[in-house]
Design an enzyme around this catalytic site. Sequence first.
Site, PDB file in Angstrom:
ATOM      1  N   GLU A 211       2.612   1.660 -18.994  1.00 13.75           N
ATOM      2  CA  GLU A 211       3.276   2.140 -20.287  1.00 13.75           C
ATOM      3  C   GLU A 211       1.891   1.769 -21.405  1.00 13.75           C
ATOM      4  OE1 GLU A 211       7.548   0.053 -19.839  1.00 13.75           O
ATOM      5  OE2 GLU A 211       5.866  -1.150 -20.653  1.00 13.75           O
ATOM      6  N   LYS A 213      -0.258   0.130 -24.031  1.00 17.65           N
ATOM      7  CA  LYS A 213      -0.501  -1.465 -24.493  1.00 17.65           C
ATOM      8  C   LYS A 213      -0.831  -1.201 -25.969  1.00 17.65           C
ATOM      9  CE  LYS A 213      -2.618  -5.781 -23.964  1.00 17.65           C
ATOM     10  NZ  LYS A 213      -2.281  -6.157 -25.502  1.00 17.65           N
ATOM     11  N   ARG A 218       4.049  -9.028 -30.887  1.00 19.83           N
ATOM     12  CA  ARG A 218       5.228  -9.005 -30.049  1.00 19.83           C
ATOM     13  C   ARG A 218       6.734  -9.381 -30.656  1.00 19.83           C
ATOM     14  NH1 ARG A 218       4.714  -9.958 -24.333  1.00 19.83           N
ATOM     15  NH2 ARG A 218       6.696  -9.669 -23.315  1.00 19.83           N
ATOM     16  N   ARG A 233       6.513 -13.923 -30.433  1.00 13.57           N
ATOM     17  CA  ARG A 233       5.987 -14.176 -29.053  1.00 13.57           C
ATOM     18  C   ARG A 233       6.065 -15.595 -29.064  1.00 13.57           C
ATOM     19  NH1 ARG A 233       0.444 -13.087 -25.649  1.00 13.57           N
ATOM     20  NH2 ARG A 233       0.482 -15.324 -24.725  1.00 13.57           N
ATOM     21  N   GLU A 262       7.122  -4.290 -29.470  1.00 16.24           N
ATOM     22  CA  GLU A 262       6.260  -4.543 -30.283  1.00 16.24           C
ATOM     23  C   GLU A 262       6.536  -3.976 -31.765  1.00 16.24           C
ATOM     24  OE1 GLU A 262       2.782  -5.609 -29.754  1.00 16.24           O
ATOM     25  OE2 GLU A 262       3.009  -6.227 -27.704  1.00 16.24           O
ATOM     26  N   PHE A 302       9.971  -2.111 -24.906  1.00 15.94           N
ATOM     27  CA  PHE A 302       9.766  -1.717 -23.572  1.00 15.94           C
ATOM     28  C   PHE A 302      10.645  -2.438 -22.398  1.00 15.94           C
ATOM     29  CE2 PHE A 302       6.507  -4.835 -25.209  1.00 15.94           C
ATOM     30  CZ  PHE A 302       6.882  -6.085 -24.418  1.00 15.94           C
ATOM     31  N   ARG A 374       2.746 -13.827 -13.989  1.00  6.83           N
ATOM     32  CA  ARG A 374       3.280 -13.924 -12.769  1.00  6.83           C
ATOM     33  C   ARG A 374       2.320 -12.683 -11.935  1.00  6.83           C
ATOM     34  NH1 ARG A 374       5.804 -17.248 -14.268  1.00  6.83           N
ATOM     35  NH2 ARG A 374       4.360 -18.445 -12.748  1.00  6.83           N
ATOM     36  N   LYS A 380      -2.562  -5.745 -17.339  1.00  6.05           N
ATOM     37  CA  LYS A 380      -3.141  -4.915 -18.483  1.00  6.05           C
ATOM     38  C   LYS A 380      -4.518  -4.235 -18.299  1.00  6.05           C
ATOM     39  CE  LYS A 380      -4.248  -9.105 -20.626  1.00  6.05           C
ATOM     40  NZ  LYS A 380      -4.124 -10.331 -21.932  1.00  6.05           N
TER      41      LYS A 380
END
Length: 533
Positions: A211, A213, A218, A233, A262, A302, A374, A380
Site C-alpha cells: 500500500e 505510505k 493517522r 494516533r 490517514e 486502509f 509486530r 515500511k
Amino acid sequence: MLVSDLVATSERVAALSRRVEKIGALAALLRRFSPAEVQIGVDWLTGRLRQGRLGLGPSVFAEARRASPSVAQPALTLGDADAVFTEIARASGPGAGGERRAALAGLFARATDLERDFFARLLAGELRQERLEPVMVDAVARAARVPPASLRRAVMLAGDAAEVVKAALLEGALGLQRFSLQLLRPVQPMLAQSADDVVTALSELRAMALEWKLDGVRVQAHKAGDEVRVFSRGLGPVTKAVPEIVEIVRALPVRSVVLDGEALAFRPDGAPHPFQVTMRRFGRAHDAAALRAELPLRALFFDVLHLDGEDLLDRPGSERTAALRQVLDRSLRVPRIELPTAAEAEAFFADALAHGHEGVIAKSLAAPYEAGRRRGTWLKVKRARTLDLVVLAAEWGTGRRRGLLSNLHIGARDPAAGGFVLLGKTFKGMNDEVLAWQTQRLLELEIGRDADTVYVRPEIVVEVAFDGLQSSPRYPGGVALRSARVKRYRPDKPAGEISTMDEVRAIHAGALAGEAAEKGQAEGGGEELEDDG
C-alpha cells in the site's frame, strides 16, 4: 514508593543488555507499586508524563539546579513529584512561567542528583529506554502472572495502558477479561517496522500486499448509529477538527464500523501537502469551518477493525481488506496491490513516490490486527534523504551508553554568515564500536562542556538520513530535521564541503512550494508542529 527506587531500576534496566534481565528487574519493581502509583510509575519508566508536555527547557532545569543544592538522603515519593508536575501543568495566565519555574525549583530542592537528572530527562522527553514498552508488557505479565498475549490485547483494546496494568496487577487474568473493543473508544494502532527496500520486504513477508505510505495524520474513525467519533494516533479526540471525515463516515451504509486510515490535505495539482500543512487542521485552537474551506482534508482508509456488530481484529489482513472493499469506494481507500512480483513492487513504490507520497507499506495477508510493531506483519519502505552535516556537540549517554558521547548535535554550513547552523540531534544509527570511536575522537576536539554536553570543533562530518524537515523556532535556522539518523561518518569530506543552509532551505521550500503558490499573498506563519509518527 520512593522516586530513588524507580530511578535506580530505570538506570539498571537501561544498562542491562539481556531482555530477560530487563523483564525481571521491571517485574520486581512493578509488584511494589501501590494502585495509585501504577500509572505514574509505568509512564515514567517508558519516558512519558500523564500530564503531557510541561513546556520546560534546559535553561529552566539549569536555573532549578542553581537555586539550591541537592539532598543526600532520598525522601521524595512518586506521589510527591507527580503532584508537582500537575501543579506545573495547571499553571496558566500572567505569571504562569514564574509559577512553573518556582514549582520545579522546589522539586529539585528536595531531590538527589540522580533524581534531578532523571526528572530533567523525563521532562525534556529525552528519557530513552531502548524501546522499553514491549519489554514493559512482558514485565507486567510476569508481575501479574498473566499471559503476555492477553495483556497486549487488553492494552490495545482499552487504549489506556495504566488502566490495564492496574487491573492485571490487582485482579490477574480475570481483570483482563473485561477489556474488549468498544465502539467510540479508540484502539491502539498497529504500526510498521522498517525495511531497506521493497525486495527485502517481499522476501520477509512473502504472501503480502503493498500500500502507499502516506505522510498524513493517522486517524481512527468510529461509527455507532448516527454518532461518529474520530481519534488521532495518540488516541486523542479530533472529531471537531475533521467535519468532512465525520460526514463521510456517518453517510456509510452500515450500522457500526471502526476504520483505520490517514487524513491528508492535497494541493490543487493533486499532490499531497507536507505533513506540517495537514497538521494545521489539528491545532489546539482553530475555527474548523474556516480551516476546512482553506485546507480541505481527504480521508484514505486502509483497515477495518469492526463492521456491523462483528469485531474483525483477529481476521487475517486479506479478509479485513475484503470487508473494507465492501464498505468503502475506491476513492476512500489507500491504493493497494496484492502478491506483487519484485518488478511490480518496485514499480508500485516508484508510483507512490511520483505521486508525492513517502513510499509503501508491505503487509502480510495473514496477519491479524495487533497494536504496536509486530515482526513479520507490516514493513515500511521510504525514500531515504540524506545530508552531509558536521558534528557540533554531543551529549553523554545514559544507561548502557553511560560514559559514551551519544546524542549528536548536527549542523549545516552557512556560507553567508560563516560558521555552522544547528539542525537537530540524533542518537540513532550508531553501534557500540562507533560510539566508542566517536567518544574518543570528539573528546580530542573538545572546546568546552557543561553538565551534559561536550562542545567540539566542527571537523567531523556525518552522512545523516532523515524523513523530512519542519519549521522550528527552537532552532537558529528556523528549520529542523525529522527522524534523523547517522548513516556513516565521512572522513573523506572536509567540513567546508558539507551541505549548506541554502540546500536545506531549498529542500524545505520545495516541500512547501505548492502551498505558497496556492495561497499567493496570503498571511503566513505557522506554529511548530511535530509528526505523530
